[in-house]
Design an enzyme around this catalytic site. Structure first.
Site, PDB file in Angstrom:
ATOM      1  N   GLU A  95       0.860  -1.193   0.000  1.00 14.74           N
ATOM      2  CA  GLU A  95       0.000   0.000   0.000  1.00 14.74           C
ATOM      3  C   GLU A  95       0.893   1.239   0.000  1.00 14.74           C
ATOM      4  O   GLU A  95       2.038   1.204   0.462  1.00 14.74           O
ATOM      5  CB  GLU A  95      -0.920  -0.077   1.246  1.00 14.74           C
ATOM      6  N   ASP A  96       0.355   2.338  -0.506  1.00 17.83           N
ATOM      7  CA  ASP A  96       1.144   3.567  -0.565  1.00 17.83           C
ATOM      8  C   ASP A  96       1.378   4.181   0.816  1.00 17.83           C
ATOM      9  O   ASP A  96       2.492   4.558   1.162  1.00 17.83           O
ATOM     10  CB  ASP A  96       0.488   4.593  -1.512  1.00 17.83           C
ATOM     11  N   ASP A  99      -2.554   5.746   7.238  1.00 21.14           N
ATOM     12  CA  ASP A  99      -2.910   7.013   7.865  1.00 21.14           C
ATOM     13  C   ASP A  99      -3.732   6.681   9.114  1.00 21.14           C
ATOM     14  O   ASP A  99      -3.168   6.359  10.155  1.00 21.14           O
ATOM     15  CB  ASP A  99      -3.688   7.802   6.801  1.00 21.14           C
ATOM     16  N   PHE A 148      -0.648  16.225   4.150  1.00 27.81           N
ATOM     17  CA  PHE A 148      -1.211  15.515   3.002  1.00 27.81           C
ATOM     18  C   PHE A 148      -0.179  15.495   1.872  1.00 27.81           C
ATOM     19  O   PHE A 148       0.231  16.537   1.382  1.00 27.81           O
ATOM     20  CB  PHE A 148      -2.512  16.168   2.531  1.00 27.81           C
ATOM     21  N   VAL A 149       0.239  14.297   1.486  1.00 26.64           N
ATOM     22  CA  VAL A 149       1.320  14.180   0.501  1.00 26.64           C
ATOM     23  C   VAL A 149       0.821  13.658  -0.845  1.00 26.64           C
ATOM     24  O   VAL A 149      -0.204  12.971  -0.927  1.00 26.64           O
ATOM     25  CB  VAL A 149       2.452  13.263   1.025  1.00 26.64           C
ATOM     26  N   ARG A 161       0.049  11.686  -9.470  1.00 25.36           N
ATOM     27  CA  ARG A 161       0.608  10.369  -9.149  1.00 25.36           C
ATOM     28  C   ARG A 161       1.963  10.149  -9.813  1.00 25.36           C
ATOM     29  O   ARG A 161       2.770   9.352  -9.348  1.00 25.36           O
ATOM     30  CB  ARG A 161      -0.335   9.258  -9.629  1.00 25.36           C
TER      31      ARG A 161
HETATM   32  P1  5GP Z   1      -6.282   5.089   6.075  1.00 22.68           P
HETATM   33  O1  5GP Z   1      -7.409   4.137   5.914  1.00 22.68           O
HETATM   34  O2  5GP Z   1      -5.042   4.487   6.692  1.00 22.68           O
HETATM   35  O3  5GP Z   1      -6.724   6.342   6.788  1.00 22.68           O
HETATM   36  O4  5GP Z   1      -5.920   5.648   4.662  1.00 22.68           O
HETATM   37  C1  5GP Z   1      -5.265   4.978   3.693  1.00 22.68           C
HETATM   38  C2  5GP Z   1      -5.528   5.630   2.353  1.00 22.68           C
HETATM   39  O5  5GP Z   1      -5.790   7.027   2.492  1.00 22.68           O
HETATM   40  C3  5GP Z   1      -4.311   5.557   1.482  1.00 22.68           C
HETATM   41  O6  5GP Z   1      -4.299   4.399   0.719  1.00 22.68           O
HETATM   42  C4  5GP Z   1      -4.452   6.786   0.611  1.00 22.68           C
HETATM   43  O7  5GP Z   1      -5.268   6.501  -0.490  1.00 22.68           O
HETATM   44  C5  5GP Z   1      -5.182   7.770   1.480  1.00 22.68           C
HETATM   45  N1  5GP Z   1      -4.267   8.749   2.108  1.00 22.68           N
HETATM   46  C6  5GP Z   1      -3.973   8.885   3.414  1.00 22.68           C
HETATM   47  N2  5GP Z   1      -3.102   9.886   3.623  1.00 22.68           N
HETATM   48  C7  5GP Z   1      -2.847  10.396   2.414  1.00 22.68           C
HETATM   49  C8  5GP Z   1      -1.988  11.463   1.963  1.00 22.68           C
HETATM   50  O8  5GP Z   1      -1.280  12.162   2.695  1.00 22.68           O
HETATM   51  N3  5GP Z   1      -1.982  11.686   0.601  1.00 22.68           N
HETATM   52  C9  5GP Z   1      -2.734  10.963  -0.270  1.00 22.68           C
HETATM   53  N4  5GP Z   1      -2.645  11.273  -1.553  1.00 22.68           N
HETATM   54  N5  5GP Z   1      -3.540   9.960   0.135  1.00 22.68           N
HETATM   55  C10 5GP Z   1      -3.589   9.679   1.449  1.00 22.68           C
END
Ligand code: 5GP
Length: 171
Positions: A95-96, A99, A148-149, A161
């Site tokens: 996963e990228d 968060d 936010f990146v 992207r």
């Molecule tokens: P989580 O469920 O852990 O809150 O979020 C995971 C998803 O949120 C990531 O796969 C991504 O798509 C999105 N996300 C969370 N933080 C960022 C960020 O700083 N930048 C971007 N572009 N997407 C984020």
């Protein structure tokens, strides 16, 4: 658009190579099914697998994202499932970014219910301060502050992207 570079392309390349070596050592003598989470993980995954020296296969899953918002709703919707069963396989979910942790903890539960032999997660980026559920990835490229990146697979409103680095979009 102005982007402040947080992690350069060179730093990413070095770290991804290290992660690939670490994963290769950990899975010595086995083979991995690498599962990429569309779309954000595509760039990281394609670089990472080229540094893994054990046999592997790839598959993909797609889940709902934030849409145009920058915060998760906590609701994760499966948009595309895997092509093949994973029972008995060694799974590495790529996963990228993690968060709140909601996406990966949901996905891990879902995949574990299909009885893989093992399941680990690799993320390029981790924002540990933002966690809303207990979730610890097995492999982390970089821990980053709560910003936010974009870039290296990560988008804002479907764009950016393709940037070779990870940066912060400044208005
Ligand atoms: P989580 O469920 O852990 O809150 O979020 C995971 C998803 O949120 C990531 O796969 C991504 O798509 C999105 N996300 C969370 N933080 C960022 C960020 O700083 N930048 C971007 N572009 N997407 C984020």
């Amino acid at each position: 658009m102005q982007v402040r570079v947080l992690i350069s392309a060179e730093e990413i390349a070095r770290r991804v190579q290290e992660l690939g070596r670490e994963i290769s050592a950990d899975y010595q003598g086995r083979s991995i099914l690498v599962i990429g989470i569309l779309k954000g993980a595509v760039v990281f995954m394609s670089d990472l697998i080229r540094h893994i020296s054990v046999p592997l296969e790839v598959d993909f899953m797609a889940i709902s994202s934030y849409g145009e918002a920058t915060e998760t709703s906590g609701v994760v919707q499966l948009l595309k499932d895997l092509d093949r069963p994973i029972e008995g396989r060694d799974i590495l979910v790529v996963e990228d970014i993690v968060d709140s942790g909601l996406t990966l903890s949901y996905l891990s539960q879902l995949l574990k219910s299909r009885k893989p032999a093992t399941l680990k997660t690799a993320v390029l980026l981790d924002k540990p301060e933002r966690r809303r559920t207990e979730f610890t990835p097995d492999y982390v490229g970089f821990a980053i502050p709560d910003e936010f990146v974009i870039g290296y697979g990560l988008d804002y409103n479907h764009r950016h992207r393709e940037l070779p680095y990870v940066g912060v979009l400044e208005k």
